[in-house]
Design a protein around this motif. Sequence first.
Motif, PDB file in Angstrom:
ATOM      1  N   LEU A 109      51.934  29.694   0.269  1.00 50.58           N
ATOM      2  CA  LEU A 109      52.448  28.328   0.193  1.00 50.58           C
ATOM      3  C   LEU A 109      53.897  28.300  -0.280  1.00 50.58           C
ATOM      4  CD1 LEU A 109      49.428  26.611  -1.625  1.00 50.58           C
ATOM      5  CD2 LEU A 109      49.813  26.797   0.836  1.00 50.58           C
ATOM      6  N   ASP A 110      54.661  27.335   0.241  1.00 53.66           N
ATOM      7  CA  ASP A 110      55.982  27.080  -0.308  1.00 53.66           C
ATOM      8  C   ASP A 110      55.836  26.106  -1.481  1.00 53.66           C
ATOM      9  OD1 ASP A 110      55.506  24.603   0.846  1.00 53.66           O
ATOM     10  OD2 ASP A 110      57.003  24.827   2.424  1.00 53.66           O
ATOM     11  N   ARG A 111      56.963  25.658  -2.024  1.00 51.48           N
ATOM     12  CA  ARG A 111      56.924  24.775  -3.195  1.00 51.48           C
ATOM     13  C   ARG A 111      56.119  23.502  -2.909  1.00 51.48           C
ATOM     14  NH1 ARG A 111      62.229  24.196  -4.033  1.00 51.48           N
ATOM     15  NH2 ARG A 111      62.371  25.643  -5.784  1.00 51.48           N
ATOM     16  N   ASP A 112      56.379  22.884  -1.753  1.00 52.12           N
ATOM     17  CA  ASP A 112      55.671  21.641  -1.434  1.00 52.12           C
ATOM     18  C   ASP A 112      54.182  21.882  -1.218  1.00 52.12           C
ATOM     19  OD1 ASP A 112      57.960  20.117  -1.605  1.00 52.12           O
ATOM     20  OD2 ASP A 112      58.464  20.342   0.518  1.00 52.12           O
ATOM     21  N   GLY A 113      53.834  23.041  -0.661  1.00 50.72           N
ATOM     22  CA  GLY A 113      52.425  23.386  -0.472  1.00 50.72           C
ATOM     23  C   GLY A 113      51.705  23.535  -1.798  1.00 50.72           C
ATOM     24  N   CYS A 114      52.382  24.127  -2.790  1.00 48.55           N
ATOM     25  CA  CYS A 114      51.790  24.270  -4.119  1.00 48.55           C
ATOM     26  C   CYS A 114      51.514  22.899  -4.737  1.00 48.55           C
ATOM     27  CB  CYS A 114      52.723  25.070  -5.024  1.00 48.55           C
ATOM     28  SG  CYS A 114      52.914  26.808  -4.578  1.00 48.55           S
ATOM     29  N   ILE A 115      52.450  21.969  -4.537  1.00 48.31           N
ATOM     30  CA  ILE A 115      52.293  20.629  -5.116  1.00 48.31           C
ATOM     31  C   ILE A 115      51.186  19.858  -4.402  1.00 48.31           C
ATOM     32  CG2 ILE A 115      53.467  18.413  -5.450  1.00 48.31           C
ATOM     33  CD1 ILE A 115      56.055  20.070  -5.905  1.00 48.31           C
ATOM     34  N   ARG A 116      51.039  20.081  -3.091  1.00 48.52           N
ATOM     35  CA  ARG A 116      49.919  19.438  -2.389  1.00 48.52           C
ATOM     36  C   ARG A 116      48.586  19.920  -2.944  1.00 48.52           C
ATOM     37  NH1 ARG A 116      53.195  20.171   2.203  1.00 48.52           N
ATOM     38  NH2 ARG A 116      52.107  22.124   2.691  1.00 48.52           N
TER      39      ARG A 116
ATOM     40  N   HIS B  88      55.805  17.489 -11.409  1.00 43.94           N
ATOM     41  CA  HIS B  88      56.647  17.233 -12.578  1.00 43.94           C
ATOM     42  C   HIS B  88      57.549  18.424 -12.910  1.00 43.94           C
ATOM     43  CE1 HIS B  88      54.371  13.573 -13.330  1.00 43.94           C
ATOM     44  NE2 HIS B  88      53.245  14.271 -13.290  1.00 43.94           N
ATOM     45  N   VAL B  89      57.228  19.603 -12.339  1.00 42.37           N
ATOM     46  CA  VAL B  89      58.006  20.816 -12.654  1.00 42.37           C
ATOM     47  C   VAL B  89      58.398  21.541 -11.369  1.00 42.37           C
ATOM     48  CG1 VAL B  89      56.990  21.119 -14.955  1.00 42.37           C
ATOM     49  CG2 VAL B  89      55.865  22.153 -12.971  1.00 42.37           C
ATOM     50  N   ARG B  90      58.611  20.819 -10.285  1.00 42.91           N
ATOM     51  CA  ARG B  90      58.823  21.421  -8.978  1.00 42.91           C
ATOM     52  C   ARG B  90      59.991  22.400  -8.968  1.00 42.91           C
ATOM     53  NH1 ARG B  90      58.731  18.665  -4.524  1.00 42.91           N
ATOM     54  NH2 ARG B  90      60.245  20.026  -3.505  1.00 42.91           N
ATOM     55  N   ASP B  91      61.016  22.168  -9.788  1.00 45.58           N
ATOM     56  CA  ASP B  91      62.180  23.055  -9.784  1.00 45.58           C
ATOM     57  C   ASP B  91      61.894  24.394 -10.463  1.00 45.58           C
ATOM     58  OD1 ASP B  91      63.622  21.119  -8.472  1.00 45.58           O
ATOM     59  OD2 ASP B  91      64.521  20.297 -10.310  1.00 45.58           O
ATOM     60  N   LYS B  92      60.726  24.525 -11.105  1.00 41.14           N
ATOM     61  CA  LYS B  92      60.398  25.784 -11.797  1.00 41.14           C
ATOM     62  C   LYS B  92      59.593  26.742 -10.929  1.00 41.14           C
ATOM     63  CE  LYS B  92      60.486  23.742 -16.431  1.00 41.14           C
ATOM     64  NZ  LYS B  92      59.754  23.514 -17.694  1.00 41.14           N
ATOM     65  N   ILE B  93      59.227  26.321  -9.729  1.00 40.20           N
ATOM     66  CA  ILE B  93      58.391  27.168  -8.870  1.00 40.20           C
ATOM     67  C   ILE B  93      59.040  27.341  -7.506  1.00 40.20           C
ATOM     68  CG2 ILE B  93      56.289  26.482 -10.068  1.00 40.20           C
ATOM     69  CD1 ILE B  93      55.678  24.557  -7.814  1.00 40.20           C
ATOM     70  N   VAL B  94      58.710  28.476  -6.863  1.00 44.97           N
ATOM     71  CA  VAL B  94      59.226  28.728  -5.510  1.00 44.97           C
ATOM     72  C   VAL B  94      58.110  28.804  -4.473  1.00 44.97           C
ATOM     73  CG1 VAL B  94      61.249  29.935  -6.395  1.00 44.97           C
ATOM     74  CG2 VAL B  94      59.213  31.255  -5.775  1.00 44.97           C
ATOM     75  N   GLY B  95      56.899  29.089  -4.911  1.00 44.63           N
ATOM     76  CA  GLY B  95      55.795  29.193  -3.964  1.00 44.63           C
ATOM     77  C   GLY B  95      54.551  29.736  -4.629  1.00 44.63           C
ATOM     78  N   GLY B  96      53.551  30.041  -3.806  1.00 41.31           N
ATOM     79  CA  GLY B  96      52.301  30.535  -4.365  1.00 41.31           C
ATOM     80  C   GLY B  96      51.413  31.180  -3.322  1.00 41.31           C
ATOM     81  N   LEU B  97      50.379  31.848  -3.803  1.00 44.44           N
ATOM     82  CA  LEU B  97      49.363  32.465  -2.949  1.00 44.44           C
ATOM     83  C   LEU B  97      48.031  31.812  -3.280  1.00 44.44           C
ATOM     84  CD1 LEU B  97      48.366  34.605  -0.926  1.00 44.44           C
ATOM     85  CD2 LEU B  97      48.231  36.226  -2.838  1.00 44.44           C
ATOM     86  N   LEU B  98      47.461  31.108  -2.320  1.00 42.90           N
ATOM     87  CA  LEU B  98      46.213  30.385  -2.514  1.00 42.90           C
ATOM     88  C   LEU B  98      45.041  31.195  -1.976  1.00 42.90           C
ATOM     89  CD1 LEU B  98      44.596  27.773  -3.164  1.00 42.90           C
ATOM     90  CD2 LEU B  98      45.174  26.986  -0.856  1.00 42.90           C
ATOM     91  N   THR B  99      44.036  31.369  -2.802  1.00 46.48           N
ATOM     92  CA  THR B  99      42.765  31.967  -2.368  1.00 46.48           C
ATOM     93  C   THR B  99      41.703  30.861  -2.481  1.00 46.48           C
ATOM     94  OG1 THR B  99      42.645  32.916  -4.618  1.00 46.48           O
ATOM     95  CG2 THR B  99      43.232  34.393  -2.825  1.00 46.48           C
ATOM     96  N   PRO B 100      41.424  30.182  -1.357  1.00 45.69           N
ATOM     97  CA  PRO B 100      40.645  28.937  -1.396  1.00 45.69           C
ATOM     98  C   PRO B 100      39.162  29.111  -1.708  1.00 45.69           C
ATOM     99  CG  PRO B 100      41.150  29.550   0.868  1.00 45.69           C
ATOM    100  CD  PRO B 100      41.925  30.484  -0.007  1.00 45.69           C
ATOM    101  N   LYS B 101      38.623  30.325  -1.604  1.00 45.99           N
ATOM    102  CA  LYS B 101      37.204  30.532  -1.880  1.00 45.99           C
ATOM    103  C   LYS B 101      36.908  30.762  -3.357  1.00 45.99           C
ATOM    104  CE  LYS B 101      35.632  30.295   2.376  1.00 45.99           C
ATOM    105  NZ  LYS B 101      34.712  29.230   2.798  1.00 45.99           N
ATOM    106  N   ASP B 102      37.963  30.850  -4.169  1.00 42.57           N
ATOM    107  CA  ASP B 102      37.755  31.058  -5.595  1.00 42.57           C
ATOM    108  C   ASP B 102      37.162  29.805  -6.234  1.00 42.57           C
ATOM    109  OD1 ASP B 102      38.841  33.517  -5.215  1.00 42.57           O
ATOM    110  OD2 ASP B 102      40.580  33.229  -6.497  1.00 42.57           O
ATOM    111  N   GLU B 103      36.490  30.011  -7.381  1.00 42.74           N
ATOM    112  CA  GLU B 103      35.835  28.923  -8.087  1.00 42.74           C
ATOM    113  C   GLU B 103      36.249  28.938  -9.553  1.00 42.74           C
ATOM    114  OE1 GLU B 103      31.622  29.304  -7.490  1.00 42.74           O
ATOM    115  OE2 GLU B 103      31.818  29.589  -5.326  1.00 42.74           O
TER     116      GLU B 103
END
Length: 416
Positions: free
Chosen positions: A167-174, A181-196
């Motif tokens: 994910l990019d920054r906007d994907g993380c926020i979605r 509230h802290v969008r300028d502190k992040i650049v992206g992320g890795l989502l593992t959707p099956k985690d609980e």
Amino acid sequence: MKVIVLGAGIVGITSAYQLAKSGHEVTVVDRQKGPALETSFANAGEVSFGYCSPWAAPGIPAKAIKWLFMKHAPLVLRPKLDMAMLSWMARMLSNCTSERYAINKSRMLRLADYSRIALAELRAETGIAYDERMQGTLQLFRTQRQLDASAKDVKALAADGIPYEVLDRDGCIRFEPALKHVRDKIVGGLLTPKDETGDCFKFTNALAAKAEALGVRFVYGTTIKALDVEVGRVRGVITDRERMSADAVVVALGSYSPLLLKPFGISLPVYPVKGYSLTIPITDASRAPESTVMDETYKIAITRLGDRIRVGGMAEISGYTNDLGLARRSTLEHSVTDLFPGGDVSKASFWSGLRPMTPDGTPVIGPTKIIGLFLNTGHGTLGWTMSTGSARLISYLVGGRTPEIDARDLAINRYG
């Protein structure tokens, strides 16, 4: 068979439940007054089927040196003249290669995915509630370098067929709206959707009640002194109260497992790595995470558990000490308030527990050289994640049945 399970944490209780379901007469022994009162009590709350990686990874030795000089370091090392500590650290460093990382991560993902299936089936058959959520884990990157370095994890996830999304920054926020509230502190992320996510303490206690209904006997407040072994076969255990006989014994004592096994010539490379957590009441749900956010910079997980936030992480190598260091609390508070400002950390409860770590990150599950003696230990930070699959494996192995997944490379003999 008559089976004794040593340890009433998440791994011991799930093992007892599965063994009882398989028709065995099961007794659980623990020194505490009830289930999940040590390492399983206030862990990070992640059930990370996709976000599971060995700590021993390429580049970790260099990172570890850097971490030691950080104010809010994810790693704290208190060296001492302890041969077990030094041996464990040397073995861990030997696993910090690309080849070993790929092998170890593949093992972990295989067991974690098996646990995902086992947990879903157990939840369906028992109806257990434990503040559970099935919304995934977001590994959050504050720098482009962190995002680029996630390529090795993406490769491993793809190879094992584990769903993921970069994910990019906007994907993380979605995915986690409060991050706006802290969008300028992040650049992206890795989502593992099956985690609980879920409260391990609640789950373990609820399952212990289900196990008791199946006939499992619980012996609490009892110190395990030694194994009772005759002519290469386990006959039971010796406690501070009595000698207990059994056809099989399952050792699920976490970090304390090696101490019980050493007198019998079994060298188990499990060492305690202390972790810490805060549990914070939610005062503004719009500023709280929906699921788990893993702050990659500080290696800290921030998890929603009902009306609370659990902030867990850190790796302190200091032996069998369980004191609460205020500097560790400061790091946890910094991570959560930096990403989710607005919470009242002054009301947080502070906790620490000893994670049973192996040098390669993979738990030790299976038989030993002593007939009838089995191990289910060494799960490190992933005991909650891997518990249900590990329990199902041990029930197959104790009963002499072929497991549903390959468990040969999880046994202690992988260490030679």
